[in-house]
Structures are given as C-alpha cells and as structure tokens.
Scaffold this active site. Structure first.
Site, PDB file in Angstrom:
ATOM      1  N   SER A  42       0.825  -1.204   0.000  1.00 40.06           N
ATOM      2  CA  SER A  42       0.000   0.000   0.000  1.00 40.06           C
ATOM      3  C   SER A  42       0.857   1.251   0.000  1.00 40.06           C
ATOM      4  CB  SER A  42      -0.928  -0.011   1.216  1.00 40.06           C
ATOM      5  OG  SER A  42      -0.210  -0.344   2.369  1.00 40.06           O
TER       6      SER A  42
ATOM      7  N   HIS B  74      -2.433  -2.972  -6.403  1.00 42.00           N
ATOM      8  CA  HIS B  74      -2.932  -2.639  -5.063  1.00 42.00           C
ATOM      9  C   HIS B  74      -4.454  -2.709  -4.963  1.00 42.00           C
ATOM     10  CE1 HIS B  74      -3.454   0.468  -1.640  1.00 42.00           C
ATOM     11  NE2 HIS B  74      -3.339  -0.742  -1.153  1.00 42.00           N
TER      12      HIS B  74
ATOM     13  N   GLU C  63      -5.407  -0.139  -7.794  1.00 45.02           N
ATOM     14  CA  GLU C  63      -4.387   0.812  -8.259  1.00 45.02           C
ATOM     15  C   GLU C  63      -3.289   0.022  -8.947  1.00 45.02           C
ATOM     16  OE1 GLU C  63      -3.625   4.611  -5.485  1.00 45.02           O
ATOM     17  OE2 GLU C  63      -3.591   2.756  -4.356  1.00 45.02           O
TER      18      GLU C  63
ATOM     19  N   ASN D 181      -4.037   5.988  -0.625  1.00 45.30           N
ATOM     20  CA  ASN D 181      -3.516   6.190   0.730  1.00 45.30           C
ATOM     21  C   ASN D 181      -2.872   7.556   0.925  1.00 45.30           C
ATOM     22  OD1 ASN D 181      -4.359   3.844   1.973  1.00 45.30           O
ATOM     23  ND2 ASN D 181      -2.711   2.674   1.024  1.00 45.30           N
TER      24      ASN D 181
HETATM   25  N1  CAA Z   1     -16.608 -10.597   0.937  1.00 41.54           N
HETATM   26  C1  CAA Z   1     -17.726 -10.576   0.208  1.00 41.54           C
HETATM   27  N2  CAA Z   1     -18.706  -9.667   0.390  1.00 41.54           N
HETATM   28  C2  CAA Z   1     -18.565  -8.785   1.389  1.00 41.54           C
HETATM   29  C3  CAA Z   1     -17.419  -8.760   2.217  1.00 41.54           C
HETATM   30  C4  CAA Z   1     -16.416  -9.707   1.949  1.00 41.54           C
HETATM   31  N3  CAA Z   1     -15.270  -9.739   2.655  1.00 41.54           N
HETATM   32  N4  CAA Z   1     -17.568  -7.744   3.117  1.00 41.54           N
HETATM   33  C5  CAA Z   1     -18.735  -7.167   2.866  1.00 41.54           C
HETATM   34  N5  CAA Z   1     -19.345  -7.785   1.829  1.00 41.54           N
HETATM   35  C6  CAA Z   1     -20.594  -7.417   1.165  1.00 41.54           C
HETATM   36  C7  CAA Z   1     -21.812  -7.744   1.966  1.00 41.54           C
HETATM   37  O1  CAA Z   1     -22.243  -9.062   1.702  1.00 41.54           O
HETATM   38  C8  CAA Z   1     -22.811  -6.729   1.441  1.00 41.54           C
HETATM   39  O2  CAA Z   1     -23.340  -7.162   0.189  1.00 41.54           O
HETATM   40  P1  CAA Z   1     -24.748  -6.576  -0.404  1.00 41.54           P
HETATM   41  O3  CAA Z   1     -24.500  -5.149  -0.777  1.00 41.54           O
HETATM   42  O4  CAA Z   1     -24.995  -7.443  -1.576  1.00 41.54           O
HETATM   43  O5  CAA Z   1     -25.740  -6.714   0.696  1.00 41.54           O
HETATM   44  C9  CAA Z   1     -21.955  -5.517   1.182  1.00 41.54           C
HETATM   45  O6  CAA Z   1     -20.627  -5.993   1.061  1.00 41.54           O
HETATM   46  C10 CAA Z   1     -22.049  -4.544   2.325  1.00 41.54           C
HETATM   47  O7  CAA Z   1     -21.677  -5.229   3.513  1.00 41.54           O
HETATM   48  P2  CAA Z   1     -22.474  -5.103   4.898  1.00 41.54           P
HETATM   49  O8  CAA Z   1     -23.939  -4.936   4.670  1.00 41.54           O
HETATM   50  O9  CAA Z   1     -22.010  -6.210   5.788  1.00 41.54           O
HETATM   51  O10 CAA Z   1     -21.866  -3.833   5.580  1.00 41.54           O
HETATM   52  P3  CAA Z   1     -21.849  -2.339   5.128  1.00 41.54           P
HETATM   53  O11 CAA Z   1     -22.997  -1.961   4.278  1.00 41.54           O
HETATM   54  O12 CAA Z   1     -21.614  -1.625   6.388  1.00 41.54           O
HETATM   55  O13 CAA Z   1     -20.560  -2.250   4.192  1.00 41.54           O
HETATM   56  C11 CAA Z   1     -18.262  -2.014   3.800  1.00 41.54           C
HETATM   57  C12 CAA Z   1     -19.319  -2.689   4.636  1.00 41.54           C
HETATM   58  C13 CAA Z   1     -18.346  -2.498   2.351  1.00 41.54           C
HETATM   59  C14 CAA Z   1     -16.924  -2.428   4.402  1.00 41.54           C
HETATM   60  C15 CAA Z   1     -18.494  -0.458   3.849  1.00 41.54           C
HETATM   61  O14 CAA Z   1     -18.623  -0.032   5.167  1.00 41.54           O
HETATM   62  C16 CAA Z   1     -17.381   0.327   3.194  1.00 41.54           C
HETATM   63  O15 CAA Z   1     -17.340   0.487   1.994  1.00 41.54           O
HETATM   64  N6  CAA Z   1     -16.465   0.839   4.018  1.00 41.54           N
HETATM   65  C17 CAA Z   1     -15.290   1.572   3.539  1.00 41.54           C
HETATM   66  C18 CAA Z   1     -14.247   0.598   3.080  1.00 41.54           C
HETATM   67  C19 CAA Z   1     -13.023   1.296   2.583  1.00 41.54           C
HETATM   68  O16 CAA Z   1     -12.891   2.509   2.585  1.00 41.54           O
HETATM   69  N7  CAA Z   1     -12.062   0.481   2.163  1.00 41.54           N
HETATM   70  C20 CAA Z   1     -10.805   0.982   1.682  1.00 41.54           C
HETATM   71  C21 CAA Z   1      -9.832   0.928   2.798  1.00 41.54           C
HETATM   72  S1  CAA Z   1      -8.290   1.569   2.289  1.00 41.54           S
HETATM   73  C22 CAA Z   1      -7.515   0.292   1.599  1.00 41.54           C
HETATM   74  O17 CAA Z   1      -7.954  -0.835   1.571  1.00 41.54           O
HETATM   75  C23 CAA Z   1      -6.185   0.636   1.078  1.00 41.54           C
HETATM   76  C24 CAA Z   1      -5.068   0.346   1.964  1.00 41.54           C
HETATM   77  O18 CAA Z   1      -3.972   0.075   1.429  1.00 41.54           O
HETATM   78  C25 CAA Z   1      -5.111   0.489   3.424  1.00 41.54           C
END
Ligand code: CAA
Length: 292
Positions: A119, A140, A152, A190
């Site tokens: 990342s 990424h 990315e 990031n």
């Molecule tokens: N595998 C498969 N499906 C998944 C899953 C997984 N690991 N996690 C969640 N889901 C699916 C759920 O089944 C659900 O599907 P539907 O839309 O079909 O119902 C959907 O994702 C939403 O999940 P939830 O209802 O359980 O929960 P939510 O609505 O609160 O969403 C989330 C959870 C998708 C994590 C949402 O909160 C979100 O988008 N959060 C922000 C995530 C983010 O910013 N990620 C980037 C982080 S930075 C990064 O990764 C870079 C780095 O290098 C650090």
C-alpha cells in the site's frame, strides 16, 4: 502474454480476498503462507465470503464450487514459481517483501510477472532487487477486496508496456476498475485517505470531538460509508501508522507527521478489529464501544 495462473503470497485479509476474486474470475490460484493454520483459515474465509455472495444472489452456487476448486495452497513459496503472475500480499514490511522476492526469483519462469499489493512501499525499489524490474509492478487492491471496485496499478520506473497491459487485462477480467498511479509514496488512495484518518485522530487527540462524534460527522456530514476511526480500526492501526511514516519519511513534509495518539494505540497493541481493540472495543457481544 495471457495470464492463466496466479500465485498469491500471504493468506491474510488481503491475500484471501485476492484469491477469492481471482478464482471467481476463472484463474487457477495458488496461495502460500508460512503456516498451515493461516492457509486453512484463508480457505474457510473465502468459502464463507463466497457463500455470502451466493446468498445475496451475486454468485451462482455452481460458480462457488468451481471457484473453490481453483484455489490451491502450499507451504512452499517456490511452488509458485511456475505461475504466470505473482501477487505478493505479505506483511507490509520492506525486508519481508524483499526476502520473498529474493527466494522466488531463482524458481520463476522467464515470463512470470511479479507484483506487490504493497500500500505504500516503493515499487521501483522492490523491483530493483529482482532479476526483472521491467516485469514488476504494483497491484494494489482495497479492503474488503470482494466488494471494493478499485485496483491501483503502479508502474515502477522500469515497468514495460507489456507487463502493464497484462495486469490491466487481469483487472478487467476481475470486473474491477484500474486507476494508474505513479510510484510515489502511498500512491493515490492512501496519499489522500491516510492523512484524513490521521487528522481524525488529531481531532480526537485535541479533544475537538469524541470517537462517536467524529465518526458520525464524517458518515452523516460527508456521506462516507464508515467514519474515519472505524475505518482505521478496519484497516489496522499499525498499517495506518506505517503508511503515515512512509509519507512522512518519503515526502519530508511535517504535514504528514503521525498523530502521537495513533502511535500510542499501536504501542499498546490496540490495532483495531484484528486485535479486538482500537478506537472501538470489539470484545463484547453487542455494538463496538468507543475506547475514548
Ligand atoms: N466478501 C464478500 N462480500 C462482502 C465482504 C467480503 N469480505 N464484506 C462485505 N461484503 C458485502 C456484503 O455481503 C454486502 O453485500 P450486499 O450489498 O450485496 O448486501 C456488502 O458488502 C455490504 O456489507 P455489509 O452490509 O455487511 O456492511 P456495510 O454496508 O456496512 O458495508 C463495507 C461494509 C463495504 C466495508 C463499507 O462499510 C465500506 O465500503 N467501508 C469503507 C471501506 C473502505 O474505505 N475500504 C478501503 C480501505 S483503504 C484500503 O484498503 C487501502 C489500503 O492500502 C489500506
């Protein structure tokens, strides 16, 4: 070169998500890690997450079984050498990643493309330690991998067009969108996201808001799906701190200084969801409870 087989190094949160989406897209996947326990847990997680997609009608039951049959695993890193593409998703420490590439290089076929899911670490520097900097790039994924649409793609200084095009076609086949980023500290997502999270921690540190008010403000006031402190716990506070340090060291600008409170949480071993405590406490049965 058309990619058919993908070797994934590291069966943690990112590695198992990458294996999940690659297998669903029809690639033959081999996952490796240093412990059998980690490999077993990864398979169980992949199976559970695909089941969730089947339940929601996003994946056909037959596709689930076919995908699971395409996920192989091994404890021997060098078994990955014959893969067309390698995606390294091990611990975010440069020495660990370098050691992995050094061990792999003598066992690779000539055409194998090497990539890292880092990342924030320099792609050019990682590539320079291999025998094929022109066939090396950053790949990424975002967490959770099966849900997030973006990948990315980061070119090192030597990456050739053929390598870029092959990786881009993998992203297309995964049904995701590729954003191309230049190889500077923390790339695009990031570079922007971590200073925001760090600023949220400063906002808490300076007493401007509480954990709840900060997260609520960004969810309801900026339409973010999660508040920044909940997101930090989700990503891992050690990862957030490591990325801030890469920005601070690599760009030498005080605006990237990590908040002392973030450092303190990491020193305490309160790393977020993975240790069940961070800005929230996840140890109880009910909703997570703020720790400040
Ligand atoms: N595998 C498969 N499906 C998944 C899953 C997984 N690991 N996690 C969640 N889901 C699916 C759920 O089944 C659900 O599907 P539907 O839309 O079909 O119902 C959907 O994702 C939403 O999940 P939830 O209802 O359980 O929960 P939510 O609505 O609160 O969403 C989330 C959870 C998708 C994590 C949402 O909160 C979100 O988008 N959060 C922000 C995530 C983010 O910013 N990620 C980037 C982080 S930075 C990064 O990764 C870079 C780095 O290098 C650090």
């Amino acid at each position: 070169m058309a990619i058919q087989t993908i070797g994934i190094v590291g069966a943690g949160q990112m590695g198992n998500g990458i294996a999940h989406v690659c297998a669903l897209a029809g690639y033959e996947v081999t996952l490796t890690d240093v412990s059998q326990d980690a490999l077993d847990r990864a398979r169980a997680t992949i199976s559970r997450n695909i089941d969730r997609q089947v339940e929601r009608g996003k994946v056909e039951p037959a596709d689930r079984d076919a995908a699971m049959s395409r996920v192989g695993s091994t404890l021997t890193l060098t078994d990955l050498g014959q893969s067309d593409l390698i995606i390294e998703a091990a611990t975010e420490r440069e020495s660990v990643k370098q050691a992995i590439f050094e061990d792999l290089v003598p066992h690779l076929k000539r055409e194998t493309i090497l990539t890292s899911n880092t990342s924030s670490i320099s792609i050019t520097r990682l590539a320079s330690r291999t025998d094929r900097p022109e066939k090396f790039m950053g790949f990424h994924f975002m967490n959770p991998v099966p849900v997030m649409q973006l990948v990315e793609l980061i070119r090192g200084i030597a990456t050739d067009d053929e390598t870029f095009d092959a990786c881009k076609s993998v992203v297309d086949r995964l049904g995701k969108q590729a954003a191309t980023a230049e190889d500077f500290p923390a790339f695009i997502v990031n570079r922007i996201l971590m200073p925001m999270i760090n600023e949220a921690v400063y906002t808490l540190y300076e007493g401007v808001g509480t954990v709840r008010s900060i997260d609520m403000s960004m969810k309801l006031g900026a339409n973010h799906p999660m508040g920044p402190l909940a997101l930090a716990d989700f990503i891992g506070l050690d990862t957030c701190l490591a990325i801030m340090n890469v920005l601070h060291d690599g760009l030498a600008d005080t605006k990237y200084r990590p908040c002392p409170l973030l450092t303190k949480y990491v020193e305490a071993g309160w790393l977020g969801r993975k240790t069940k405590r961070g800005f929230y406490d996840y140890r109880g049965e009910g909703d997570p409870v703020p720790t400040r």
